[in-house]
Design an enzyme around this catalytic site. Structure first.
Site, PDB file in Angstrom:
ATOM      1  N   THR A  95       0.839  -1.198   0.000  1.00  0.00           N
ATOM      2  CA  THR A  95       0.000   0.000   0.000  1.00  0.00           C
ATOM      3  C   THR A  95       0.876   1.252   0.000  1.00  0.00           C
ATOM      4  O   THR A  95       0.599   2.225  -0.718  1.00  0.00           O
ATOM      5  CB  THR A  95      -0.930  -0.032   1.227  1.00  0.00           C
ATOM      6  OG1 THR A  95      -1.614  -1.278   1.238  1.00  0.00           O
ATOM      7  CG2 THR A  95      -1.929   1.094   1.203  1.00  0.00           C
ATOM      8  N   LYS A 150      -6.142 -14.829   3.141  1.00  0.00           N
ATOM      9  CA  LYS A 150      -5.460 -13.562   3.058  1.00  0.00           C
ATOM     10  C   LYS A 150      -6.212 -12.487   2.297  1.00  0.00           C
ATOM     11  O   LYS A 150      -6.120 -11.305   2.636  1.00  0.00           O
ATOM     12  CB  LYS A 150      -4.116 -13.814   2.367  1.00  0.00           C
ATOM     13  CG  LYS A 150      -3.230 -12.612   2.238  1.00  0.00           C
ATOM     14  CD  LYS A 150      -1.801 -13.070   1.985  1.00  0.00           C
ATOM     15  CE  LYS A 150      -0.963 -12.011   1.357  1.00  0.00           C
ATOM     16  NZ  LYS A 150      -1.166 -11.872  -0.089  1.00  0.00           N
ATOM     17  N   PHE A 155       8.619  -9.402   2.800  1.00  0.00           N
ATOM     18  CA  PHE A 155       8.854  -9.535   4.240  1.00  0.00           C
ATOM     19  C   PHE A 155       9.569  -8.292   4.809  1.00  0.00           C
ATOM     20  O   PHE A 155       9.461  -7.200   4.253  1.00  0.00           O
ATOM     21  CB  PHE A 155       9.645 -10.801   4.552  1.00  0.00           C
ATOM     22  CG  PHE A 155       8.874 -12.078   4.380  1.00  0.00           C
ATOM     23  CD1 PHE A 155       7.491 -12.102   4.209  1.00  0.00           C
ATOM     24  CD2 PHE A 155       9.532 -13.310   4.395  1.00  0.00           C
ATOM     25  CE1 PHE A 155       6.788 -13.291   4.071  1.00  0.00           C
ATOM     26  CE2 PHE A 155       8.837 -14.507   4.249  1.00  0.00           C
ATOM     27  CZ  PHE A 155       7.472 -14.499   4.092  1.00  0.00           C
ATOM     28  N   TRP A 159      -3.429   5.227   2.611  1.00  0.00           N
ATOM     29  CA  TRP A 159      -4.532   4.275   2.567  1.00  0.00           C
ATOM     30  C   TRP A 159      -5.860   5.029   2.495  1.00  0.00           C
ATOM     31  O   TRP A 159      -6.696   4.746   1.652  1.00  0.00           O
ATOM     32  CB  TRP A 159      -4.507   3.359   3.795  1.00  0.00           C
ATOM     33  CG  TRP A 159      -5.608   2.324   3.784  1.00  0.00           C
ATOM     34  CD1 TRP A 159      -5.606   1.130   3.128  1.00  0.00           C
ATOM     35  CD2 TRP A 159      -6.878   2.410   4.444  1.00  0.00           C
ATOM     36  NE1 TRP A 159      -6.789   0.467   3.331  1.00  0.00           N
ATOM     37  CE2 TRP A 159      -7.587   1.227   4.138  1.00  0.00           C
ATOM     38  CE3 TRP A 159      -7.487   3.363   5.267  1.00  0.00           C
ATOM     39  CZ2 TRP A 159      -8.867   0.974   4.627  1.00  0.00           C
ATOM     40  CZ3 TRP A 159      -8.759   3.118   5.745  1.00  0.00           C
ATOM     41  CH2 TRP A 159      -9.447   1.919   5.419  1.00  0.00           C
TER      42      TRP A 159
END
Lengths: 631, 631
Positions: free
Chosen positions: A84, A117, A367, A484
């Site tokens: 994002t 997910k 990650f 966001w």
């Protein structure tokens, strides 16, 4: 000129609702705006296109843009909004700050989309659109990998099968049949095997009996086949299977399926320079060992050319767009765990040429920074030769509080009060994790900007504390961003900070030289990136390291396979642990991709489905025919 | 106006060489010429496009064109050129006789492409191009089926897993979790299961304990899961496997993989009217039985909406072109064996509207007329309501000689002299097979044209004999065609004969009414199509027929699963055997697709790879980047 394709609503609707309400631009317009020529595109519907590598050739003498990698602190299991942020920052730089920009991200696996997910296209007003196309088949690259991976798997078992009942002479007769004039010939892929065997003869009829035997008999040990099959589906009952139980088979053996993105073919797609390099890497993949221990490759099986043919379209990056009309490449998505977790080199290369010297390419690594960023630098940049200009390190107040000792964060359960109310003590304690990541990133000689991905419950005091601590740790800047909720407009400050950071001199260096021994490389990563006191090796790992060293694989970079939930190998060690000893259970080789991967724990390579999978909500709207229920 | 896209060479080059030397037209030009609007296309690169079903809606009031099905006599294992004839005939009608035309054929499985078979795009100067795109991923429809099929498979085992350790209350809590306001709700797909259970309550909190138990517990018997996984790869070691052998699983069971085109999802794609119908059919698919024998469907598992979402693009037919620039739909390719072996209804429907009343749609059915044509009439036409105007029955001198007692024809071995030199006696003896197929075709009330697919070694006397015998058997006409060597020009006479046949009145009728019992339907097909004296049923088949009758599945049409190498169930019985008894081993149900399929022998649903698979020749040319070695 990029533009806002949607009108913001409050409260922020679902990702899918935002995506579907957007006035998506034709992808040919996005491509044209990005500087691509029509004959460099393979359009897939209105909103996706593959971009030919000829665009890179055309621009070979053009200067590269600024190269920015987006990474994160050690995340909670919920993730901290790295994609994002990557998308929102792109929207800020491209649609608000007037710079040329390209977003480069990974294609997500379809498996988790229907599992636990949901989608992975970013979120809120910072998304790649259309998100359902992003999250589903896209242009079929992952399906092509499934097909290629499993053709190779089928070739292995079929070869063992056919060798089991045929003499060398019979195998030779079958592999090199005489044509109608009685003439035998080798196919080009056979010449690769012959060269490997040191046989220079190119006329099959000139082979000695011994050479025929060495050529035709791979003598694969069924117990030492390491190549597994794959599906892009969360199917835990395929983790361990017995195959060959049909009535007419010659042997049974234990194996299993991984999720497709864990295939070495995916890792190669992300690292290959072009189709020819990809094809050569496929050929080098080691898939088994013979009964006398010789590594058996895809070239030995004669299937590497077919794999390249199956993957010939997949090597072209997929062009999409953000919610504010900036261009994005979605290309390759290797596991961030047993592989290097970064999108493709070819996408970054084309993007850097397209944006030019005043532009910005934002590429995301998987990650936390201890994993994806380290592999970005030491594997991806080393392979490409590209030099990064800036690291954006995404942090959330939530994750920092967890690192400071906050309650366990569990997906699907509601958050503890510590995470929704101000708690400066927890936050300050947890900042050790941020500090370690900032120091790690800076140790590569690249300026670091911390992006505080702000949630509605974060207080001004909390945000301010993180900013101060980040700068004390060595970050060039630390900026709050609420992309966001607000799209690019919410990331304008972050965009300015990144642009400023890219003006700083970069003194990029790798963490380790390839000339180090395997153990030296592993220990350098463990100590300098993770904070370990040392490394211990299982006897299996010792044996493998010896073997790889003898085989000449010791000059490959190291791709550590470890949990992303801690800087250490132990997911329960939060913050910035020290003094621990990293256990290396096993070291595997992805010879085609070009790295060794030590396993620091048990890595699941095939997810499962929960009791109520996400697919329960997914459907076609009977009225409109549109997708509903993807999140 | 259609046009020749390649210059003919002698000797005829390889299929791939011809395809690659062709001046392929942009697919948007083909689409425009065919009467499609730009907004009805989803273009995939330069040479493929998906066509939206909205084209059919727009043309709902337009008259249909002539509907021609291409079938064949009982083939040798080499095949008798049915696809090549379909394409060549299209080229003749469209590019030489000035009529609007559309070719509708099946998408081939990618598995055999790399195994023993090579491509399936036609051949010589009668091909769909580009043949490498036709034979590889196309637009991803088969990959979508793999994904959908295997998501359903994963859902089944995951459900058994999660039910095995959780109470009804816990399962309910998981399946209908309370939201942040404590409110539970059913997802739409759950309402389908509730309706099936006769539970009309729509508020989860209003369910009784008994209703909760019935709702949440599918109680699937792991030994009675009939749904298998699929891959589009020839992988025989997956025919029989044991799954669930991972360390943390709750059960193991025996199952296996089929080739993707054998999936019921493929059969549904070919028969569905639109996305909504497809979705409903997915929901009805029976995948297992509970411990008390209740059929368990995809709707019960909550996954049918997700399957429809995965398949939403696949339902759009794929537009390609022939070597002479006529349009072709390549869409769906169900097994001609355990499924109905015909391309999609939606493709035929759109094509019939596009060509209009003076145009021709040529659609190919799989295997010989006893299988593919019978299923075309009794399953495909019955489902669509479309009325065929003409049957083209492809015959070769080679196959007829085999039926007359010629030596065995084996793929990969050279042909016996009987097949390459004139032999009128063998030919005349073998014509019984042709006669039976002509009579069968005519019994549906549709005019029959025999197409003699001429090989260079066939003599004029042989060809003349076949023509005479075909007409004596009741064919309206019998015409020689050498479209392989000469493209559409070689099939002009055949084209004229087909056009003339379409002027004949068609008195189309099904072979059997659906109201017959299951056994009556099976026996009608066996006696009237195959020439059997009777049918015998295993006790298992008897039990299944009883069960389907009780379940109301006895009104479905019958899709016989039998060898294509004989009119009978026994591949060794050539010619037109009589007096044999057809054994029904087993009767299975494809409830979503909408047919029952009796097994008349052991049907392989997963091919294998030979010692030297076709992939040995397949590669990318290092100079040009083009595909080489696909045949």
């Amino acid at each position: 000129m990029p533009q806002k394709l949607t009108t913001m609503q409050r409260p922020v609707p679902s990702d899918l609702a935002i995506s579907q309400s957007a006035q998506t631009l034709p992808i040919v317009s996005i491509a044209e705006e990005a500087g691509l020529y029509a004959d460099e595109l393979e359009v897939y519907g209105m909103h996706k296109a593959k971009v030919r590598l000829s665009a890179r050739d055309r621009l070979v003498d053009a200067p590269n843009g600024h190269y920015v990698v987006i990474t994160a602190i050690t995340p909670t299991p919920l993730g901290e909004g790295k994609t994002t942020t990557t998308v929102g920052l792109s929207q800020a730089i491209g649609a608000h700050l007037g710079k040329k920009v390209f977003t480069c991200i990974r294609q997500p696996s379809q498996g988790p989309t229907f599992g636990i997910k949901g989608g992975a296209a970013g979120g809120g007003y910072s998304q790649i659109i259309p998100m359902e196309e992003f999250n589903l088949h896209l242009t079929g690259d992952i399906h092509a990998i499934t097909a290629a991976n499993n053709l190779l798997a089928a070739a292995i078992d079929a070869r063992v099968h056919h060798e089991s009942y045929q003499s060398d002479a019979k195998l030779f007769e079958r592999l090199c049949p005489a044509d109608s004039k009685g003439k035998r010939s080798f196919s080009p892929v056979m010449l690769r095997r012959l060269a490997k065997l040191g046989i220079t003869v190119t006329d099959p009829d000139a082979l000695t009996e011994d050479e025929i035997s060495r050529f035709v008999r791979l003598d694969i040990d069924p117990q030492r086949i390491t190549w597994r099959r794959v599906l892009d589906t969360n199917d835990r009952y395929l983790r361990g299977i017995t195959i060959g139980r049909g009535a007419n088979e010659k042997f049974e053996r234990e194996t299993g399926f991984d999720i497709t993105v864990a295939s070495e073919i995916m890792a190669i797609l992300a690292l290959a320079r072009d189709a020819a390099d990809m094809r050569d890497r496929f050929g080098r993949m080691v898939v088994a060992a013979s009964r006398n221990g010789t590594p058996v490759t895809a070239d030995d099986l004669g299937v590497s050319g077919a794999l390249a043919v199956l993957m010939k379209d997949a090597i072209m990056p997929n062009l999409m767009q953000t919610l504010e009309g900036t261009p994005a490449f979605v290309h390759a998505g290797p596991f961030a765990n047993i592989a290097h977790g970064n999108s493709s080199i070819v996408a970054d290369e084309i993007a850097l040429k397209l944006v030019g010297s005043d532009g910005y390419v934002l590429t995301e690594s998987g990650f936390g920074a201890d994993i994806g960023m380290e592999k970005f630098f030491d594997i991806k940049c080393r392979t490409s030769g590209l030099v990064p200009d800036c690291v954006v390190l995404v942090a959330t107040i939530r994750a920092l509080k967890m690192h400071g000792g906050g309650p366990k964060v569990v997906a699907g359960s509601s958050l503890a009060r510590e995470y929704t109310a101000e708690n400066l003590d927890l936050l300050e304690a947890g900042a050790v994790n941020l500090r370690k990541h900032v120091e790690n990133a800076a140790s590569f000689g690249v300026p670091v900007v911390v992006a505080v991905n702000r949630f509605p419950t974060d207080t001004d005091a909390e945000v301010e504390l993180v900013r101060r601590l980040a700068q004390e740790a060595g970050a060039l800047d630390a900026v709050t961003s609420d992309h966001w909720a607000n799209g690019g407009a919410g990331a304008v400050d972050l965009g300015r900070a990144v642009i400023a950071a890219c003006e700083q001199p970069s003194d990029f260096r790798y963490l380790y030289p390839l000339e180090m021994t395997i153990k030296e490389k592993i220990e350098t990563i463990a100590k300098r990136m993770y904070g370990a006191a040392g490394v211990e090796y299982s006897s299996e790992a010792e044996e493998q390291i010896d073997r790889y060293t003898r085989s000449g694989f010791d000059r490959l970079p190291i791709c550590m396979a470890k949990t992303h939930l801690s800087l250490s190998h132990d997911p329960d060690l939060k913050g910035a642990p020290t003094g621990f000893i990293v256990p290396v259970r096993e070291v595997r080789a992805s010879v085609g991709a070009g790295f060794l991967y030590p396993l620091l724990g048990t890595m699941s390579t095939m997810p499962g489905l929960p009791t109520r999978p996400a697919f329960y909500d997914v459907d076609l709207d009977p009225e409109t025919g549109r997708v509903v229920g993807l999140f």
